[in-house]
Design an enzyme around this catalytic site. Structure first.
Site: not given
Ligand SMILES: Cc1cc2nc3c(=O)[nH]c(=O)nc-3n(C[C@H](O)[C@H](O)[C@H](O)COP(=O)(O)O)c2cc1C
Length: 403
Positions: A148, A171, A197, A276, A300
């Site tokens: 990230s 981002y 993203t 994404k 997300h």
């Molecule tokens: C706590 C948390 C932080 C996340 N941070 C980012 C991030 O910094 N950048 C991003 O593109 N997606 C982020 N995501 C989304 C994840 O990349 C991903 O799309 C998502 O967690 C997939 O679903 P799942 O948790 O059910 O496996 C985040 C998700 C969570 C739960």
């Protein structure tokens, strides 16, 4: 002393429900089936959800809320999970399945498995070494790690721990110069792809579960977070921003960006570029038209819009539109090897997991992340045997039936 233990218990129960599939019944089964006392080492876990109650115990309620939350009623979070129950797997007999190969090729790189570590921000909230144990697990497992923008550890250190490339998630902030510098730094550090993203550009919807759990946190959040400092506070422990004069940057995202930004990204790097957050065939086609090398179907993890559309629900139409011209990755609610299998059957080339590896990380560090990857791989292997398919590329639509 917690002034309202009952309320806090109920809130945690609801958050567990969302993680376990959104159904109170499923949450109950989950809590009855496993007690944290039964798991003293990573290898005791029977499935990836076994790490959840341990993770909850190790985290502050506010951090647990941030991890588990969806938006509004957590309906899209639930929809991500519910979608897997609408597809059955065709069991096939008398095929030689004595050797199962999970090797996955993506954009010229080869990984040991189609299971990818999704970008998850701020991992120091879950483990004192933050992203480093994840990098070590990715190395030992031969897995793709997507780092990230909001990583606590620098990309240079993570790539050194990984002993190989990671993909860098972007981002863009509201300052194009910063976006370009982030891409250039990731590129120079050895990232092999940039993942832009697109689903939080206009800001997500309200994360009510997060806010509710934060209110139960007996600690003083202001000792770490100073909301009045805005963007500077948001990025103050984020290694990718440590060399910047933050200049005009005010926000992590930028609601005025359009598809032109993907073309600009293309000009800034020769590495692969993926978008994404794609949830429609139309946007998948736009990503391709503006030069993306791949897309990640994602909402997300139910944290962007409350559309009630699960990612597995939208995958088939996106796969039909893209028609194999670029790879499609997918994430959202993947908790079982059977989920991975279904996503691959419906057109994904690889599948990312988010929350489950963070549960493993907070419970047992690197070993926990490795265990999550191993469990998903082993479940995937076993369902491939039952479906009579021996390699990832051979998994297809004919392996599933709608139920
Ligand atoms: C706590 C948390 C932080 C996340 N941070 C980012 C991030 O910094 N950048 C991003 O593109 N997606 C982020 N995501 C989304 C994840 O990349 C991903 O799309 C998502 O967690 C997939 O679903 P799942 O948790 O059910 O496996 C985040 C998700 C969570 C739960």
């Amino acid at each position: 002393m917690n002034p309202d233990p009952c309320r806090r218990g109920v809130l945690r129960y609801l958050a567990l429900g969302a993680a376990a599939g959104g159904l109170p019944g499923a949450a109950l089964a989950q809590t009855l089936r496993v007690s944290p006392r039964e798991i003293v080492q990573a290898k005791d876990a029977l499935n990836v959800s076994d790490f959840l109650p341990i993770a909850e115990r190790t985290m502050r309620p506010a951090h647990f809320g941030y991890l588990q939350t969806g938006v509004l009623d957590d309906g899209t979070l639930d929809a991500n999970r519910a979608a897997y129950r609408r597809w059955g797997i065709q069991a096939r007999r008398l095929v030689d399945v004595s050797r199962i190969d999970l090797t996955t090729k993506l954009l010229g790189e080869t990984w040991a498995s189609p299971v990818v570590l999704a970008p998850v921000a701020s991992q120091r909230a879950y483990h004192h070494e933050a992203e480093r144990p994840v990098a070590r697990a990715a190395r030992s497992h031969g897995a793709l790690q997507i780092l990230s923008t909001m990583t606590n550890i620098s990309i240079e250190t993570v790539i050194s721990d990984r002993q190989g490339p990671v993909w860098f998630q972007l981002y863009p902030t509201n300052d194009t110069e910063i976006a370009k510098s982030l891409v250039t730094r990731a590129d120079k550090a050895g990232a092999s792809a940039i993942v832009f993203t697109s689903d939080l550009l206009s800001g997500g919807m309200r994360r009510e579960t997060q806010e509710r759990l934060a209110r139960t946190d007996p600690g003083d959040c202001s000792s770490c977070h100073d909301r009045s400092a805005g963007f500077a506070d948001l990025v103050k422990r984020k290694a990718m921003f440590d060399r910047f004069d933050l200049g005009k940057a005010r926000t992590l995202n930028n609601p005025s960006l359009t598809w032109e930004f993907v073309r600009r990204l293309r000009d800034w790097t020769e590495k692969k570029v993926l978008v994404k957050g794609i949830m429609t065939p139309e946007d998948a086609e736009m990503a391709l038209a503006f030069g993306a090398d791949g897309v990640i179907v994602s909402n997300h993890g139910g944290r962007a819009e409350e559309s009630l559309m699960g990612t597995l629900d939208v995958l088939p139409a996106i796969a039909a539109k893209i028609n194999r011209r670029i790879p499609i990755l997918m994430d959202g609610g993947v908790r079982r090897g059977t989920d991975v299998f279904k996503a691959l059957s419906l057109g994904a080339s690889a599948v990312c997991v988010g929350r489950p590896y963070i549960w493993g990380l907070s419970a047992f560090g690197s070993e926990g992340v490795e265990a999550v990857l191993s469990i998903l791989d082993e479940e995937l292997r076993s369902v491939m045997r039952q479906a009579g398919v021996t390699r990832i590329g051979a998994i297809g639509r004919n392996n599933l039936t709608p139920i």
